[in-house]
Write an enzyme that holds these catalytic residues in place. Structure first.
Site, short mmCIF file in Angstrom:
data_model
loop_
_atom_site.label_atom_id
_atom_site.label_comp_id
_atom_site.label_asym_id
_atom_site.label_seq_id
_atom_site.Cartn_x
_atom_site.Cartn_y
_atom_site.Cartn_z
N GLU A 1 0.83 -1.20 0.00
CA GLU A 1 0.00 0.00 0.00
C GLU A 1 0.87 1.26 0.00
O GLU A 1 0.50 2.27 -0.57
CB GLU A 1 -0.94 -0.02 1.22
CG GLU A 1 -1.86 1.17 1.36
CD GLU A 1 -2.92 1.29 0.25
OE1 GLU A 1 -3.00 0.39 -0.61
OE2 GLU A 1 -3.65 2.29 0.23
N THR A 45 -11.13 8.52 -13.24
CA THR A 45 -10.18 7.95 -12.28
C THR A 45 -10.56 6.54 -11.84
O THR A 45 -9.80 5.87 -11.16
CB THR A 45 -9.97 8.90 -11.08
OG1 THR A 45 -8.80 8.48 -10.39
CG2 THR A 45 -11.19 8.88 -10.15
C1 DMJ Z 1 -10.26 3.83 -7.23
O1 DMJ Z 1 -11.52 3.95 -6.71
C2 DMJ Z 1 -9.86 5.05 -8.02
O2 DMJ Z 1 -8.78 4.74 -8.84
C3 DMJ Z 1 -9.50 6.21 -7.14
O3 DMJ Z 1 -9.03 7.30 -7.89
C4 DMJ Z 1 -8.44 5.80 -6.16
N1 DMJ Z 1 -8.72 4.59 -5.47
C5 DMJ Z 1 -9.30 3.47 -6.15
C6 DMJ Z 1 -8.36 2.40 -6.60
O4 DMJ Z 1 -7.22 2.21 -5.88
#
Ligand code: DMJ
Length: 555
Positions: free
Chosen positions: A430, A541
């Site tokens: 992580e 994202t």
């Molecule tokens: C997802 O929900 C998206 O990529 C977000 O921007 C960050 N965290 C998670 C994946 O790790």
């Protein structure tokens, strides 16, 4: 992070009602052509219609045409078929792609069997998980998986998912939702499914849900709060966020989806350039451009009341990450017209390069975090998306920076690969650190876990598309093998608690982003470049593809 006691609470029912009225008006305008009643005249202004007293004049026809998004025209404007032409691929690439498709089918089938309608699958206990991020909404995995199923030509499974959205996806829920998570997963997933397929159900659900998010913007600055009750419209800040602040990566990760909500509804309210207290996503930039940035950097916590920073923590990983991503992607999505976003991105990257990019003693490039002037030599897994982002922007940078940014993108991606390579499972932790003799490894027990996150393979996918260096496919294939070996269990895929042991404990959670992002990016890594071509799409994202605005699709 999960919401703790969420406070301070904030609600002003009046403004949300006004916004809702605006949207309903727009929905009416999106309907069949309407003509004015004899003896009256209607005025169309700023998305609102007001009846004026009858004048005795002859009936006037409405001057503004009702809005209709022309899907066919949009579809014709795409430069490549969404699922590509399948030309010129070698048998190994094809068989690797088919393997990833099989993994997707396995993940979906198990979710469907044990958890359909819940948010995620618990693959060890073979049941569903609901959680508290989505305000009572269900089916996060269904909505997140839709476009991946479609792209992988898992037709039957796509129809199952679509049927669930049609018959069971209930938006009339009463709960406290993360504005950010609902936007990137649900709104993004529904928008992408609509653009890929033209199925109206996805569009109407996206618009309905988008409307429910609007009251979060009702703050003195227009910077939305992080938590919203989807029924009452009450909004407030996360209890864990300093002094009632809003989070950069949350309010900075709305732009792509909200512009498409405006595009599809014909209603500028989602993106309008207003200076009213209800101003929405365009206004967020105004606030950010106004506030002074320490050394050009954007701290992660901003007060939605004063518009000032609350705490000086800067990170390109968690809490900051997708804000930067949405700047360069906003510019790309606007067909390179949104110069404000481009400038903000260029300036931010320059400051990041100057103050946060470091090289370890062993020669690994990384992006440190910044805490009120002090560097924390740590990179989160989340920050590993930045290799792909920097590569995506590099070819559009100023001439003298192009190669430098491409090199930076490759070096960061290499460092993230090292964080996988240096673990026993070949999956990354992580967070990993560069201090006390450590390089690209977690030093704390609490940072050793891997929850099926996509950011590293996301960067491999962009680096592959932009360089065609075969090492990126090789690295992606190593991830596939590691997922199969350590995360695949009898009924799905699970995160693991420690990447540094070959007999890891599973966390019993198949995250919805594993289907939306990790498997999609891996699959695209083994596709030809015309599948979801970067000429036509930007990925939000959560890896949901949203089209680049090549033309105006108003009918
Ligand atoms: C997802 O929900 C998206 O990529 C977000 O921007 C960050 N965290 C998670 C994946 O790790």
């Amino acid at each position: 992070s999960p919401p703790a006691a969420a406070e301070p609470r904030h609600a002003s029912p009046a403004a949300p009602r006004r916004l809702r009225e605006k949207l309903r008006t727009a929905a009416r305008m999106a309907g069949p052509p309407a003509h004015t009643a004899p003896g009256s005249r209607q005025q169309v202004q700023g998305g609102e219609r007001r009846a004026e007293p009858a004048t005795g004049d002859p009936p006037a026809r409405e001057t503004r045409a009702p809005f209709r998004f022309d899907y066919e025209r949009f579809h014709r404007s795409l430069r490549h078929p969404v699922r590509g032409r399948r030309a010129g691929e070698d048998p190994e690439t094809r068989s690797r792609r088919m393997k990833i498709k099989e993994m997707m089918k396995f993940a979906w089938d198990n979710y469907k069997q044990y958890a359909l309608g819940k948010n995620e699958l618990r693959p060890l206990t073979k049941n569903g998980h609901i959680g508290n991020m989505f305000g009572g909404l269900r089916g996060a995995t269904v909505v997140d998986a839709l476009d991946t199923l479609y792209i992988m030509e898992l037709e039957e499974e796509f129809q199952e998912a679509k049927k669930w959205v049609e018959k069971s996806f209930d938006l009339n829920v009463n709960g406290e939702a993360s504005l950010f998570e609902v936007n990137i997963r649900y709104v993004g997933g529904l928008l992408a499914a609509y653009y890929l397929t033209g199925e109206e159900v996805f569009k109407s659900k996206a618009l309905e849900l988008g409307e429910k998010l609007l009251p979060a913007f009702n703050t003195p600055t227009g910077i939305p709060r992080g938590v919203i009750n989807l029924s009452s419209g009450m909004s407030w800040s996360w209890g864990w966020a300093s002094a009632g602040s809003s989070i950069l990566a949350e309010f900075g990760t709305l732009h792509l989806e909200f512009l498409h909500l405006s595009e599809l509804s014909g209603n500028p309210v989602f993106a309008e350039k207003a200076s009213t207290p209800q101003c929405l996503v365009m206004n967020i930039r105004k606030v950010l451009n106004r506030v002074e940035k320490p050394q050009g950097l954007y701290p992660n916590f901003l007060s939605p009341v004063t518009g000032n920073w609350v705490q000086h923590h800067v990170s390109i990983g968690g809490l900051g990450d997708s804000f930067y991503e949405y700047l360069i992607k906003s510019w790309l999505m606007s067909d390179k017209k949104d110069s404000e976003a481009k400038k903000m991105y260029d300036d931010a990257l320059e400051a990041i390069e100057k103050h946060l990019v470091k090289k370890s003693a062993g020669g690994l490039t990384y992006i440190a975090e910044w805490r009120a002037g002090f560097l924390d030599h740590k990179m989160g897994h989340l920050a590993c998306f930045s290799g792909g982002m920097i590569a995506l922007g590099a070819e559009h940078a100023r001439e003298e920076r192009k190669q430098r940014y491409m090199d930076l993108a490759a070096e960061i991606t290499n460092t993230c690969h090292e964080s996988y390579e240096r673990s026993d499972t070949k999956l990354g932790p992580e967070a990993f650190r560069f201090d006390a003799g450590t390089e690209a490894m977690a030093t704390r027990l609490s940072e050793r876990y891997y929850i099926l996150r996509p950011e590293v393979v996301e960067s491999y996918m962009y680096m592959w598309r932009l360089t065609h260096d075969p090492k990126y496919r090789q690295w992606g294939w190593e991830v596939v093998k590691a997922l199969e070996k350590h995360c695949r269990v009898e009924a799905g895929f699970s995160g693991i608690r420690d990447v540094y042991t070959t007999t890891p404990t599973h966390d019993n959670m198949q995250q919805s982003f594993f289907l939306a992002e990790t498997l999609k990016y891996l699959y695209l890594l083994f596709c030809e470049d015309d599948v979801l071509s970067l000429d036509d799409w930007v990925f939000n994202t959560e890896a949901h593809p949203l089209p680049i605005n090549h033309t105006n699709f108003k009918a």
